[in-house]
Design an enzyme around this catalytic site. Structure first.
Site, short mmCIF file in Angstrom:
data_model
loop_
_atom_site.label_atom_id
_atom_site.label_comp_id
_atom_site.label_asym_id
_atom_site.label_seq_id
_atom_site.Cartn_x
_atom_site.Cartn_y
_atom_site.Cartn_z
N LYS A 1 0.81 -1.22 0.00
CA LYS A 1 0.00 0.00 0.00
C LYS A 1 0.85 1.27 0.00
CE LYS A 1 -4.31 -1.90 1.74
NZ LYS A 1 -5.28 -1.99 2.83
N ARG B 1 -2.68 -9.83 5.92
CA ARG B 1 -3.16 -9.97 4.54
C ARG B 1 -2.07 -9.48 3.58
NH1 ARG B 1 -5.79 -6.68 0.93
NH2 ARG B 1 -7.36 -7.64 -0.40
#
Ligand code: YH5
Length: 288
Positions: free
Chosen positions: A229, A264
């Protein structure tokens, strides 16, 4: 740090003596070849098999790209991407999670045998709670401020990001439990990157990860999703997401050390190795 309650997750009961690795399986044409839906499906199945060889604990199937600015995917398109994969992977010995906020996708996925519903909207869409109530599936309740299309456009503002994320999760869990959903089916997620200022908010949530979860005698399992991210690009200067593997592995180790139960990730093999090293250190610390 107290070990979280085990998580009832469809066919499985997950326990958290070590952090579990959730592998991201995006079934979107932009994440695979443009050779049509069967090619996309075939590549997704091969990627799932690769993840299992690499030691994945949960496979998270997503049919809609939730990157900021990505267009929403129509219901029938999302169903056509996700359901055949649930059917194809159902025989594998690993829990299947579905990354969706659409109640209809939840219902179909659960009928096809999905074990966990991972909802970036935190089960706030009308009908979402009803879709999961009468099943034994696990839930991941994520915090998001705003909507995927717009969440990073303005400056997300909080007085106290950790307290506000926790208050939202507490509220939503009270609603879920009032609807009859057992506590041992629920996991929580502060929602890295979803309406958070790049460095200030995301790293505060990481540093205070245990405090983002609702307070409870037996803690709720916390899921952390930082893989590739922008919060990692912001501190490394890497603008291409696939160049953020080392940063993602570091973030996973940080999350583990702050008590994350599920991590994740895109890069399963690298993360599994890193977490084995981290766990060996933790075990040595416990021995004294
Ligand atoms: C999450 O945090 N995230 S989809 C932007 C990127 C890279 C990755 C390049 N689903 C989460 O993975 N579910 C997504 O920049 C999630 N927690 C849970 N529970 C977004 C994503 C991504 C976005």
């Amino acid at each position: 740090m107290a070990i979280p309650e085990s998580l009832q997750c469809g066919r499985f009961t997950l326990s958290f003596e070590r952090p579990l690795v959730m592998g991201i399986l995006n079934v979107t044409p932009d994440s695979f070849s443009d050779g049509g839906k069967y090619a996309v499906r075939g590549e997704a199945i091969r990627q799932a098999e690769r993840m299992m060889l690499d030691g994945v604990d949960i496979i998270d199937i997503g049919g809609e790209s939730t990157r900021p600015g990505a267009p929403p995917v129509p219901l029938d398109e999302e169903l056509e991407r996700v359901i055949p994969l649930v059917e194809a992977l159902h025989g594998a010995k690993v829990p299947l999670s579905i990354d969706t906020y659409k109640p209809e996708v939840m219902r179909h996925a659960l009928s096809a045998g999905a074990d966990l519903i991972n909802d970036i909207w935190g089960f706030r869409m009308p009908g979402a709670i009803d879709a999961v109530r009468d099943s034994a599936c696990g839930l991941c309740v994520m915090h998001m401020l705003g909507e995927p299309q717009t969440m990073q456009l303005g400056e997300p503002a909080y007085q106290d990001v950790v307290a506000e994320v926790r208050a939202f999760l507490e509220d939503q869990i009270a609603t879920l439990q009032a609807a009859g959903i057992a506590k041992n089916r629920i996991s929580v997620d502060p929602g890295f990157g979803f309406g958070k200022a790049m460095v200030e908010h995301n790293y505060a949530l990481l540093a205070h990860l245990p405090d983002t979860a609702p307070r409870a005698e037996k803690p709720y399992p916390v899921l952390a999703g930082m893989s590739r991210k922008s919060m990692l690009g912001a501190v490394t200067g890497r603008t291409t997401p696939s160049d953020r593997v080392a940063a993602s592995v570091a973030a996973a180790v940080c999350a583990a050390s702050r008590g994350a139960a599920i991590i994740r990730v895109h890069d399963v093999a690298q993360t599994v190795d890193a977490l084995k090293v981290w766990a060996a250190m933790r075990d040595a610390m416990r021995r004294g």
